[in-house]
Enzyme design. Sequence first.
Site, PDB file in Angstrom:
ATOM      1  N   ARG A   1     -19.704 -31.167  40.115  1.00  0.00           N
ATOM      2  CA  ARG A   1     -21.060 -31.395  40.600  1.00  0.00           C
ATOM      3  C   ARG A   1     -21.104 -31.966  42.017  1.00  0.00           C
ATOM      4  O   ARG A   1     -21.705 -31.387  42.894  1.00  0.00           O
ATOM      5  CB  ARG A   1     -21.803 -32.339  39.650  1.00  0.00           C
ATOM      6  CG  ARG A   1     -23.275 -32.452  40.013  1.00  0.00           C
ATOM      7  CD  ARG A   1     -24.009 -33.461  39.169  1.00  0.00           C
ATOM      8  NE  ARG A   1     -23.849 -33.215  37.751  1.00  0.00           N
ATOM      9  CZ  ARG A   1     -24.263 -34.059  36.820  1.00  0.00           C
ATOM     10  NH1 ARG A   1     -24.849 -35.185  37.162  1.00  0.00           N
ATOM     11  NH2 ARG A   1     -24.094 -33.785  35.545  1.00  0.00           N
TER      12      ARG A   1
ATOM     13  N   HIS B   1     -24.986 -21.301  36.049  1.00  0.00           N
ATOM     14  CA  HIS B   1     -25.216 -22.739  36.270  1.00  0.00           C
ATOM     15  C   HIS B   1     -26.297 -23.245  35.312  1.00  0.00           C
ATOM     16  O   HIS B   1     -27.485 -23.210  35.638  1.00  0.00           O
ATOM     17  CB  HIS B   1     -25.656 -22.933  37.733  1.00  0.00           C
ATOM     18  CG  HIS B   1     -25.537 -24.344  38.222  1.00  0.00           C
ATOM     19  ND1 HIS B   1     -24.327 -24.953  38.465  1.00  0.00           N
ATOM     20  CD2 HIS B   1     -26.478 -25.268  38.540  1.00  0.00           C
ATOM     21  CE1 HIS B   1     -24.525 -26.174  38.910  1.00  0.00           C
ATOM     22  NE2 HIS B   1     -25.827 -26.397  38.970  1.00  0.00           N
TER      23      HIS B   1
ATOM     24  N   TYR C   1     -42.918 -17.806  45.696  1.00  0.00           N
ATOM     25  CA  TYR C   1     -43.500 -17.376  46.986  1.00  0.00           C
ATOM     26  C   TYR C   1     -42.441 -17.067  48.045  1.00  0.00           C
ATOM     27  O   TYR C   1     -42.744 -16.419  49.027  1.00  0.00           O
ATOM     28  CB  TYR C   1     -44.413 -18.469  47.542  1.00  0.00           C
ATOM     29  CG  TYR C   1     -45.570 -18.833  46.640  1.00  0.00           C
ATOM     30  CD1 TYR C   1     -46.544 -17.888  46.306  1.00  0.00           C
ATOM     31  CD2 TYR C   1     -45.695 -20.110  46.117  1.00  0.00           C
ATOM     32  CE1 TYR C   1     -47.598 -18.218  45.482  1.00  0.00           C
ATOM     33  CE2 TYR C   1     -46.746 -20.455  45.288  1.00  0.00           C
ATOM     34  CZ  TYR C   1     -47.698 -19.500  44.967  1.00  0.00           C
ATOM     35  OH  TYR C   1     -48.741 -19.828  44.156  1.00  0.00           O
TER      36      TYR C   1
END
Length: 750
Positions: free
Chosen positions: A39, A85, A129
Amino acid sequence: MGKDLVPPSGGDDNIHPVDLKAALEERYLAYALSTIMHRALPDVRDGLKPVHRRIIHAMSEMGIRPNSAFKKCARIVGDVIGKFHPHGDQSVYDALVRLAQDFSQRYPIVDGQGNFGNIDGDGAAAYRYTEARMTDVAALLLEGIGEDAVDFRATYNEEDEEPVVLPGAFPNLLANGASGIAVGMATSIPPHNAHELCDAALYLIKHPDATVEKLVEFIPGPDLPTGGVIIESRENILDAYKTGRGGFRVRAKWETEDLGRGGYQIVITEIPFQVQKSRLIEKIAELLLARKLPLLEDVRDESAEDVRIVLVPKNRTVDATLLMESLFRLSDLESRLPLNMNVLSLGKVPKVMALNEVLSEWLAHRKDVLVRRSRHRLAAIDRRLEILGGLLVAYLNLDEVIRIIREEDEPKQVMMAKWSLTDNQAEAILNMRLRNLRKLEEFEIRKEFDELSSEKAEIEGLLASDDKQWQTVAWEIGEVKKKYAKATEIGRRRTQFADAPDADIEAIQQAMIEKEPVTIVISQKGWIRALKGHMSDTSTLTFKEGDGPKLAFPAQTTDKLLLLTTGGKAYTLGSDKLPGGRGHGEPIRIMVDMENDQDILTAFVHDPSRKLLLVSTAGNGFIVAESEMIANTRKGKQIMNVSMPDEAKLAVPVTGDHVAVVGENRKLLAFPLSQVPEMSRGKGVRLQRYKDGGVIDVKCFALAEGLSWSDTAGRLFNKVGEELREWLADRATVGRTVPKGFPRSGKFGG
């Protein structure tokens, strides 16, 4: 309890006692390792954390290349969390957005279309968007991924495969930097210039034992996306790169704009890395309202595409450097960029590395990738040469091949036996199209065979020679260097280096305080306050019950106050930091560490050019410069060494050339000032000798002007020249009885 809820056989068989300590240790260690490895820390080879690597790999799998059309970020995020993931969509999208921000990444890895946030700290639009595709940097990081350049491992659900590390043809770790907090360790690497990194890497290939000192000649320091000016010393930068830990002080870039008629304004064009512009301006505005920036009139944000923050000085006489120095101290216009090169070495071991180690590991990875790609290519050539060999046999025996195919039940076996063909060769002959039987095809096969044979020889030569491998790695790095050269817009160095101007610290401190008149009031019990304005009459002031006035004097908020205690200690207080006139103020003892058995002797405005004569009750004294009395801590500074019952009694400004001392025995002695030593600390010398009792008052005077005093009625007396002769003697003598008309109090002031 319902029957179906009871565990089988009373439940005793299914209970396993676990030692809590052992369970916590084991599980916390597993969590810590997972955080460190999967991570928070980047891999030294490709400079990526797993989430970034998975984003790039998912885009690669979707066919989103630098020259392809943009794809919706929602699709990319969906693929990443669905296949590789298994974390929150927002965390993946945030990572994707950061890879596209040119003010966060020195060389963006993602090319974004739509609102991807800005330097003011505004967030990106939702992923439905926005659209994205790879940049050339991402393509370089992936170069050769389909050619067995790196290992793959199964994804979390073992349905797909993902790369353990990317081939990394771009020096991404240092070029784009990284930051992350794991468990018990963190990483923080600022971005650098790719051209400089390539130069250093090329030097390291030729000189594998190159020192960090040599590499820093190529990489003078970070190169931040937002520019700015690094003002760290060369020694500190070198030390940071040697140890892998350190930091860099970065300042905003500013210049003055002439407005005509002597007026000017300051324009900030670059701000430090990772500082939000809107928050920075808010902070300056807050400081302005809190009157912490008396030299500044106004701050305006005139930014469009580029940063442009305008600072308007109070007036045209304000020193621009002084104003900026005060801003650098109080706001994020100067920030410290930490360096902690804690990375995963070989993708497994977290380790703090020096600059040469980081570059060496990247180069070793590039060489490993080259060897693996070459072997992969060699295997492909061997397979093709095998098939071309079979096709040539077919062309040489075309009629026989046609006959076998037409007449034999198992043509494959017959051909393999007849011409000693392999299974692959026979299969290729059988799969050959009729249109390929032209005469021309034979020439093309022979040509391809010869070309592949020579390429095979080259690759075998490369794999056999360490020098050739390094030459090839150097050529690849040279190509990257050309692409991101300093002559290009993306490659030019943005962050400059400079030495911090040697500004007067005192002047900067003054520039940060609004200058206003105040009256300092100290009570007998040691309470202090600062009333606005200069008060001529302090008799109207109120005090706590049982307390009264001790001292009151005018000052400015920019002044420093010196406090002297009966124990011979000096303390320094800033006039601007004193409690206001409302109420009774605050006890001095909570502002400084004063001993309980000591009291305030006197307090006054500090004048660095002045000297004081300090006198103890026992009649010892010495001269001390006020500049030596400044104490920078709450503990204060011991100036006069006294031990009970003796204590500091008087502090008199030094003027003239003689000193007059009056004792409790009403004896007066005058002697030259030159007989009193100047010290920064000590007990002093005997000024006047007493059988018993001590000193009452001391006065410095000029012999030519005479010694003057006033009595209780306010009448002024003055003795000059011959009139003073009987009291003039050497230091440490007894002196003579005070002259007629001397006040009964024994003080020169009446």
